[in-house]
Write a protein that holds these residues in place. Structure first.
Motif, PDB file in Angstrom:
ATOM      1  N   SER A   4      64.925  52.502  17.673  1.00  0.00           N
ATOM      2  CA  SER A   4      65.945  52.480  16.626  1.00  0.00           C
ATOM      3  C   SER A   4      67.203  51.763  17.105  1.00  0.00           C
ATOM      4  CB  SER A   4      66.285  53.919  16.209  1.00  0.00           C
ATOM      5  OG  SER A   4      65.156  54.556  15.664  1.00  0.00           O
ATOM      6  N   PHE A   5      67.584  52.018  18.352  1.00  0.00           N
ATOM      7  CA  PHE A   5      68.748  51.343  18.922  1.00  0.00           C
ATOM      8  C   PHE A   5      68.522  49.834  18.952  1.00  0.00           C
ATOM      9  CE2 PHE A   5      70.844  49.726  22.813  1.00  0.00           C
ATOM     10  CZ  PHE A   5      72.163  49.940  22.450  1.00  0.00           C
ATOM     11  N   LEU A   6      67.345  49.422  19.404  1.00  0.00           N
ATOM     12  CA  LEU A   6      67.038  47.996  19.459  1.00  0.00           C
ATOM     13  C   LEU A   6      66.950  47.405  18.056  1.00  0.00           C
ATOM     14  CD1 LEU A   6      64.339  48.056  22.284  1.00  0.00           C
ATOM     15  CD2 LEU A   6      66.762  47.521  22.495  1.00  0.00           C
ATOM     16  N   LEU A   7      66.430  48.185  17.119  1.00  0.00           N
ATOM     17  CA  LEU A   7      66.335  47.711  15.742  1.00  0.00           C
ATOM     18  C   LEU A   7      67.721  47.492  15.145  1.00  0.00           C
ATOM     19  CD1 LEU A   7      64.387  47.019  13.440  1.00  0.00           C
ATOM     20  CD2 LEU A   7      64.509  49.412  12.727  1.00  0.00           C
ATOM     21  N   ASN A   8      68.678  48.347  15.492  1.00  0.00           N
ATOM     22  CA  ASN A   8      70.052  48.151  15.025  1.00  0.00           C
ATOM     23  C   ASN A   8      70.633  46.857  15.560  1.00  0.00           C
ATOM     24  OD1 ASN A   8      71.555  50.552  13.518  1.00  0.00           O
ATOM     25  ND2 ASN A   8      69.946  51.431  14.774  1.00  0.00           N
ATOM     26  N   LEU A   9      70.368  46.554  16.830  1.00  0.00           N
ATOM     27  CA  LEU A   9      70.853  45.295  17.388  1.00  0.00           C
ATOM     28  C   LEU A   9      70.182  44.113  16.700  1.00  0.00           C
ATOM     29  CD1 LEU A   9      71.038  46.092  21.213  1.00  0.00           C
ATOM     30  CD2 LEU A   9      72.895  46.035  19.556  1.00  0.00           C
ATOM     31  N   ASP A  10      68.893  44.241  16.414  1.00  0.00           N
ATOM     32  CA  ASP A  10      68.207  43.168  15.683  1.00  0.00           C
ATOM     33  C   ASP A  10      68.830  42.966  14.307  1.00  0.00           C
ATOM     34  OD1 ASP A  10      66.445  42.558  17.700  1.00  0.00           O
ATOM     35  OD2 ASP A  10      64.904  43.946  17.001  1.00  0.00           O
ATOM     36  N   ALA A  11      69.153  44.075  13.627  1.00  0.00           N
ATOM     37  CA  ALA A  11      69.761  43.966  12.301  1.00  0.00           C
ATOM     38  C   ALA A  11      71.113  43.267  12.373  1.00  0.00           C
ATOM     39  CB  ALA A  11      69.920  45.362  11.684  1.00  0.00           C
ATOM     40  N   LEU A  12      71.881  43.549  13.417  1.00  0.00           N
ATOM     41  CA  LEU A  12      73.156  42.866  13.587  1.00  0.00           C
ATOM     42  C   LEU A  12      72.943  41.375  13.808  1.00  0.00           C
ATOM     43  CD1 LEU A  12      76.219  43.092  13.853  1.00  0.00           C
ATOM     44  CD2 LEU A  12      75.902  43.590  16.277  1.00  0.00           C
ATOM     45  N   GLY A  13      71.919  41.030  14.598  1.00  0.00           N
ATOM     46  CA  GLY A  13      71.612  39.619  14.800  1.00  0.00           C
ATOM     47  C   GLY A  13      71.199  38.932  13.509  1.00  0.00           C
ATOM     48  N   VAL A  14      70.428  39.632  12.664  1.00  0.00           N
ATOM     49  CA  VAL A  14      70.022  39.061  11.376  1.00  0.00           C
ATOM     50  C   VAL A  14      71.235  38.830  10.487  1.00  0.00           C
ATOM     51  CG1 VAL A  14      68.743  39.532   9.256  1.00  0.00           C
ATOM     52  CG2 VAL A  14      67.691  39.999  11.472  1.00  0.00           C
ATOM     53  N   LEU A  15      72.202  39.760  10.527  1.00  0.00           N
ATOM     54  CA  LEU A  15      73.406  39.581   9.727  1.00  0.00           C
ATOM     55  C   LEU A  15      74.194  38.360  10.198  1.00  0.00           C
ATOM     56  CD1 LEU A  15      75.086  40.717   7.438  1.00  0.00           C
ATOM     57  CD2 LEU A  15      76.234  42.218   9.069  1.00  0.00           C
ATOM     58  N   VAL A  16      74.233  38.142  11.514  1.00  0.00           N
ATOM     59  CA  VAL A  16      74.886  36.943  12.040  1.00  0.00           C
ATOM     60  C   VAL A  16      74.167  35.691  11.535  1.00  0.00           C
ATOM     61  CG1 VAL A  16      75.397  35.637  14.142  1.00  0.00           C
ATOM     62  CG2 VAL A  16      75.839  38.090  14.054  1.00  0.00           C
ATOM     63  N   LEU A  17      72.824  35.721  11.521  1.00  0.00           N
ATOM     64  CA  LEU A  17      72.067  34.584  11.005  1.00  0.00           C
ATOM     65  C   LEU A  17      72.360  34.355   9.525  1.00  0.00           C
ATOM     66  CD1 LEU A  17      68.544  34.962  12.665  1.00  0.00           C
ATOM     67  CD2 LEU A  17      70.366  33.375  13.265  1.00  0.00           C
ATOM     68  N   LEU A  18      72.514  35.438   8.764  1.00  0.00           N
ATOM     69  CA  LEU A  18      72.826  35.307   7.336  1.00  0.00           C
ATOM     70  C   LEU A  18      74.174  34.618   7.138  1.00  0.00           C
ATOM     71  CD1 LEU A  18      72.454  35.924   4.321  1.00  0.00           C
ATOM     72  CD2 LEU A  18      73.439  38.187   4.752  1.00  0.00           C
ATOM     73  N   ILE A  19      75.188  35.082   7.873  1.00  0.00           N
ATOM     74  CA  ILE A  19      76.510  34.465   7.753  1.00  0.00           C
ATOM     75  C   ILE A  19      76.449  33.007   8.175  1.00  0.00           C
ATOM     76  CG2 ILE A  19      78.883  34.542   8.631  1.00  0.00           C
ATOM     77  CD1 ILE A  19      78.570  37.572   8.875  1.00  0.00           C
ATOM     78  N   THR A  20      75.721  32.732   9.255  1.00  0.00           N
ATOM     79  CA  THR A  20      75.595  31.352   9.725  1.00  0.00           C
ATOM     80  C   THR A  20      74.913  30.474   8.681  1.00  0.00           C
ATOM     81  OG1 THR A  20      75.458  32.153  12.002  1.00  0.00           O
ATOM     82  CG2 THR A  20      74.737  29.894  11.593  1.00  0.00           C
ATOM     83  N   SER A  21      73.862  30.984   8.053  1.00  0.00           N
ATOM     84  CA  SER A  21      73.154  30.185   7.050  1.00  0.00           C
ATOM     85  C   SER A  21      74.056  29.879   5.859  1.00  0.00           C
ATOM     86  CB  SER A  21      71.891  30.921   6.591  1.00  0.00           C
ATOM     87  OG  SER A  21      72.217  32.131   5.930  1.00  0.00           O
ATOM     88  N   LEU A  22      74.893  30.841   5.449  1.00  0.00           N
ATOM     89  CA  LEU A  22      75.841  30.574   4.363  1.00  0.00           C
ATOM     90  C   LEU A  22      76.816  29.469   4.744  1.00  0.00           C
ATOM     91  CD1 LEU A  22      76.691  34.215   3.179  1.00  0.00           C
ATOM     92  CD2 LEU A  22      75.298  32.531   1.981  1.00  0.00           C
ATOM     93  N   LEU A  23      77.307  29.526   5.982  1.00  0.00           N
ATOM     94  CA  LEU A  23      78.249  28.497   6.429  1.00  0.00           C
ATOM     95  C   LEU A  23      77.571  27.133   6.518  1.00  0.00           C
ATOM     96  CD1 LEU A  23      80.091  30.523   9.221  1.00  0.00           C
ATOM     97  CD2 LEU A  23      80.856  30.078   6.892  1.00  0.00           C
ATOM     98  N   LEU A  24      76.359  27.099   7.083  1.00  0.00           N
ATOM     99  CA  LEU A  24      75.650  25.828   7.197  1.00  0.00           C
ATOM    100  C   LEU A  24      75.393  25.225   5.826  1.00  0.00           C
ATOM    101  CD1 LEU A  24      73.050  26.693   9.991  1.00  0.00           C
ATOM    102  CD2 LEU A  24      75.008  25.177  10.209  1.00  0.00           C
ATOM    103  N   ARG A  25      74.991  26.081   4.891  1.00  0.00           N
ATOM    104  CA  ARG A  25      74.692  25.556   3.556  1.00  0.00           C
ATOM    105  C   ARG A  25      75.954  25.041   2.883  1.00  0.00           C
ATOM    106  NH1 ARG A  25      71.411  24.280   0.015  1.00  0.00           N
ATOM    107  NH2 ARG A  25      71.536  24.781  -2.196  1.00  0.00           N
ATOM    108  N   SER A  26      77.082  25.729   3.073  1.00  0.00           N
ATOM    109  CA  SER A  26      78.311  25.268   2.435  1.00  0.00           C
ATOM    110  C   SER A  26      78.742  23.918   2.986  1.00  0.00           C
ATOM    111  CB  SER A  26      79.414  26.309   2.633  1.00  0.00           C
ATOM    112  OG  SER A  26      79.693  26.492   4.017  1.00  0.00           O
ATOM    113  N   VAL A  27      78.666  23.748   4.318  1.00  0.00           N
ATOM    114  CA  VAL A  27      79.049  22.458   4.906  1.00  0.00           C
ATOM    115  C   VAL A  27      78.073  21.374   4.482  1.00  0.00           C
ATOM    116  CG1 VAL A  27      79.413  21.229   7.073  1.00  0.00           C
ATOM    117  CG2 VAL A  27      80.184  23.575   6.846  1.00  0.00           C
ATOM    118  N   PHE A  28      76.790  21.708   4.401  1.00  0.00           N
ATOM    119  CA  PHE A  28      75.794  20.719   3.997  1.00  0.00           C
ATOM    120  C   PHE A  28      76.010  20.283   2.548  1.00  0.00           C
ATOM    121  CE2 PHE A  28      71.627  19.656   2.187  1.00  0.00           C
ATOM    122  CZ  PHE A  28      71.282  18.607   3.014  1.00  0.00           C
ATOM    123  N   LEU A  29      76.280  21.247   1.662  1.00  0.00           N
ATOM    124  CA  LEU A  29      76.542  20.891   0.264  1.00  0.00           C
ATOM    125  C   LEU A  29      77.803  20.054   0.129  1.00  0.00           C
ATOM    126  CD1 LEU A  29      75.624  24.197  -1.608  1.00  0.00           C
ATOM    127  CD2 LEU A  29      74.364  22.048  -1.596  1.00  0.00           C
TER     128      LEU A  29
END
Length: 752
Positions: free
Chosen positions: A176-201
């Motif tokens: 569960s502890f490791l899964l929480n860290l994975d979830a935090l990493g996924v959230l970072v990827l989500l924010i990054t993808s939003l930023l990448l898409r905005s700059v690309f558009l």
């Protein structure tokens, strides 16, 4: 000029965009690779070691002394199939496990089934025992003799069998502890993808005319899409590979502290090796970049934000909030968090735009109306980077509240557990009774209320007849001194400590109470060694150090056959008095030197380990916020160049340039503070999820819900800096030649 060269020349004209994209990809890859490497190493090593020792037993000495090489030789000569298992901690790498392959051979012979070992011990963390012994130290290494009992052979005289596992049964909590860290990493990827898409558009908007020109010259849309795909793949590969390398380097830097955190919080050792793959982070980041940049390239019908009904996401928000209250497992809870973030991210720009349009309709001042309408345009055209900034602000707010609450709570808990000035470790085989009697006879040296003995071991408790007994740790005290009576209790009877001192019951920690659904007054069937008795629950106390269930009992209740795993004396006394106590106890126990530790030093060490536990979390959230702010500034800089034509109309209509710049400052500050206002409730809700929902589900204990308005002020100052930076960019745009209006979100033209 070929279409490829014409298309790729965009970044030669706009190197800042190329640098921003590269930096975002590099940082996101580094952060996600680092956390992925640590969690995958932990999972791989724990699974491999647990699989290797599944249902195994070890041979221990009856006298309680640790086994040695001489015991191994003696047992093998008596025909017992035993194999040495030597654990060696390696700073910065976790642990190595030394084994003897020749000794393990008998486990796989016929007659020693049912589960012969077939390759589970190949590769790290398992090495030849001679290699491990070279790196072993007497203080840190631990030798265990595993035994195969398939033939039912009894242990030789002086020895007995005992169940063996690499750690207590906390695998689900560790996962569960490791899964929480994975979830935090996924959230970072989500924010990054939003930023990448905005700059690309934004880049697509700038390329609108050049793409249309290439299309007129005969380059069809399929070729353009293929060229854009190649462009992004090349950029991804150039930036991802260094990011993976930096992420691996980051994980090596944090590995030692991360391993200490796993062992300290979950009693789960982190073994060396495992998690060595590099291809998964690479493929993940390539997929994120391609999906973020190429999704909807052909979409020219306007921003999706304006085509989806807000009611849909309002309806989506309700089940997300409901599931977050009900969720029985972490998977359901993470699903609820995803729904809430999706709905909040989509509704925030719509809400801001709707509010400012309503305010514009209800104001009679034309200048205020212009300002509000300009904010609405910026919100619609900068929706993605603004949502990414909202998520980053909410994430930073929630993680800050979690870490600060944990620090405060953990510090209070350490202060309670380490109330005594010193603790003295009782040597193996020493008689603690003589020491207790001597201390009781010396009230002038050490006050009777300022010392107690601590005995730790294992027992089992049964919540009700017919239910399965549950193994728990035992924490035995005697006498019940004032050093423990200021503990914060979650639930209690009227006088719990007095009742405990009379032996009229026991206390349980929060982890055991949650799992067994225990309440104050419930009677438990307790088995301590050969003794079995019933006792009521006098209190429930928080225990943040680890997730194991624990029962606190009076030391006099322990039977003579109770196997003590650890014994110590906690004493509060002056320096001179503790020296006298140390000298006398050394004479009583016939040992030249005792282990006397300063609890303040232990508290400092525990705090350092805790700080390392959250170092990666702090780094991820802080860098994500910096990334979101920098990407927003880049977007604003380029987008404002498309609005400069409208801004300059203020000056054309007769407004002084200074006053026009002041109007633009108000627009930028209103925009950023609107995003901050949307981020605050999301951050508070995420804080509640972390401390009141994820913690109990993952670790077995909860944290008090707390908000820190002082940190909100810090975020407001940060928002002010971002807003003033945007205002500065706006002022610079006023001094540049105005260009034709463009859209920063699509290819459909400008917006007035």
């Amino acid at each position: 000029m070929s279409p490829r060269i014409a298309l790729f020349s965009h970044y030669r004209r706009h190197p800042l965009q190329l640098a921003a994209l590269a930096a975002m990809i590099l940082l996101a890859t580094m952060l996600w690779t680092g956390i992925h490497h640590l969690t995958s190493q932990a999972r791989a090593s724990l699974e491999q070691s647990e699989r290797a020792v599944a249902e195994r037993q070890q041979v221990v000495r009856e006298d309680g002394q640790p086994v040695s090489v001489q015991d191994f030789v003696a047992l093998r000569r008596q025909g017992l199939c035993v194999m040495p298992w030597l654990e060696v901690p390696i700073p910065g790498r976790g642990r190595l496990v030394g084994i003897d392959p020749l000794a393990a051979h008998c486990f796989a012979e016929p007659g020693h089934t049912p589960t012969p070992w077939q390759g589970e011990l190949d590769g790290k963390p398992f090495v030849d025992i001679s290699e491990a012994a070279v790196q072993a130290s007497a203080e840190a290494s631990a030798l265990v003799l595993l035994v195969s009992q398939a033939d039912g052979q009894s242990p030789p005289p002086g020895y007995r069998y005992q169940a063996f596992a690499v750690a207590p049964d906390t695998a689900e909590l560790g996962d569960s502890f490791l899964l929480n860290l994975d979830a935090l990493g996924v959230l970072v990827l989500l924010i990054t993808s939003l930023l990448l898409r905005s700059v690309f558009l934004l880049g697509l908007a700038q390329r609108r005319e050049s793409l249309a020109l290439l299309y007129r010259y005969g380059v069809n849309r399929r070729q353009l899409s293929r060229l854009l795909l190649v462009e992004n793949l090349l950029l991804a590969l150039v930036c991802i590979l260094p990011g993976v390398w930096l992420g691996r380097a980051l994980s090596l830097v944090l590995a030692d502290g991360f391993g200490q955190a796993l062992e300290g919080l979950f009693d789960r050792p982190l073994y060396a090796g495992g998690g060595e793959d590099w291809w998964l982070p690479t493929l993940t980041m390539v997929a994120v970049i391609v999906a973020a940049c190429l999704a909807g390239v052909r979409d020219s019908s306007g921003p999706l934000l304006t085509r989806v009904q807000p009611a849909f996401f309002a309806v989506l928000l309700a089940p997300g909030l409901a599931v977050s209250l009900w969720a029985p497992t972490l998977i359901w809870l993470f699903l609820a968090v995803a729904l809430v973030f999706l709905a909040a991210g989509w509704l925030a720009p719509l809400a801001i735009a709707g509010v400012v349009r309503w305010l514009a309709r209800n104001t009679g001042d034309p200048l205020i109306r212009w300002r509000l309408q300009e904010v609405a345009v910026l919100v619609r055209r900068l929706a993605l980077p603004l949502v990414a900034l909202q998520f980053a602000l909410a994430l930073v707010l929630a993680v800050h509240a979690l870490v600060t609450t944990f620090e405060d709570t953990f510090d209070q808990w350490l202060g309670q557990r380490l109330e005594a000035d010193y603790y003295i470790e009782v040597p193996q085989g020493a008689d603690i009774t003589a020491a207790v009697s001597w201390l009781a006879a010396k009230p002038e040296l050490v006050s009777p209320e300022l010392w107690h003995q601590v005995i730790r071991g294992r027992a089992s408790v049964q919540a009700a007849p017919g239910r399965e007994p549950v193994p728990v740790d035992v924490f035995a005290l005697g006498p019940v001194s004032h050093l423990v009576q200021n503990w914060r209790l979650l639930a209690q009877t009227e006088t719990p400590w007095q009742a405990l001192a009379r032996g009229e019951g026991l206390m349980v920690n929060e982890q055991l109470a949650r799992r067994q659904k225990l309440a104050v007054g419930d009677r438990l069937i307790v088995r301590l060694g050969a003794r079995r008795f019933q006792a009521p629950v006098l209190a429930v106390y928080p225990d943040y150090g680890r997730p194991s269930g624990e029962a606190l009992v009076l030391a006099s209740l322990l039977p003579e056959d109770f196997e003590a795993r650890f014994r110590s004396l906690s004493i509060s006394a002056g320096i001179e008095e503790i020296k006298v106590v140390e000298a006398q106890l050394a004479r009583l126990w016939h040992t030249p030197q005792l282990t006397v530790r300063d609890n303040q030093a232990i508290r400092t060490l525990a705090t350092d380990i805790f700080d390392q536990t959250f170092l990666l979390t702090r780094a991820m959230t802080t860098l994500t916020l910096i990334l979101a702010a920098a990407a927003l500034l880049l977007m604003v800089w380029v987008f404002l160049s498309t609005r400069a034509w409208y801004f300059r109309l203020l000056i054309v209509w007769g407004m002084p340039q200074r006053q026009a710049a002041a109007q633009l400052t108000r627009v930028s500050l209103a925009l950023i503070f609107a995003v901050l206002v949307c981020a605050l409730p999301l951050g508070v809700w995420l804080t509640w999820i972390l401390v009141q929902r994820i913690n109990p589900l993952a670790f077995g204990w909860s944290l008090p819900m707390a908000v820190y308005p002082g940190f909100w002020i810090e975020l407001a100052v940060l928002a002010l800096i971002i807003g003033l930076s945007i205002a500065l960019l706006m002022r610079l745009q006023l001094r540049r030649p105005a260009s034709a209006p463009e859209s920063a979100h699509g290819l459909q033209g400008g917006e007035r």
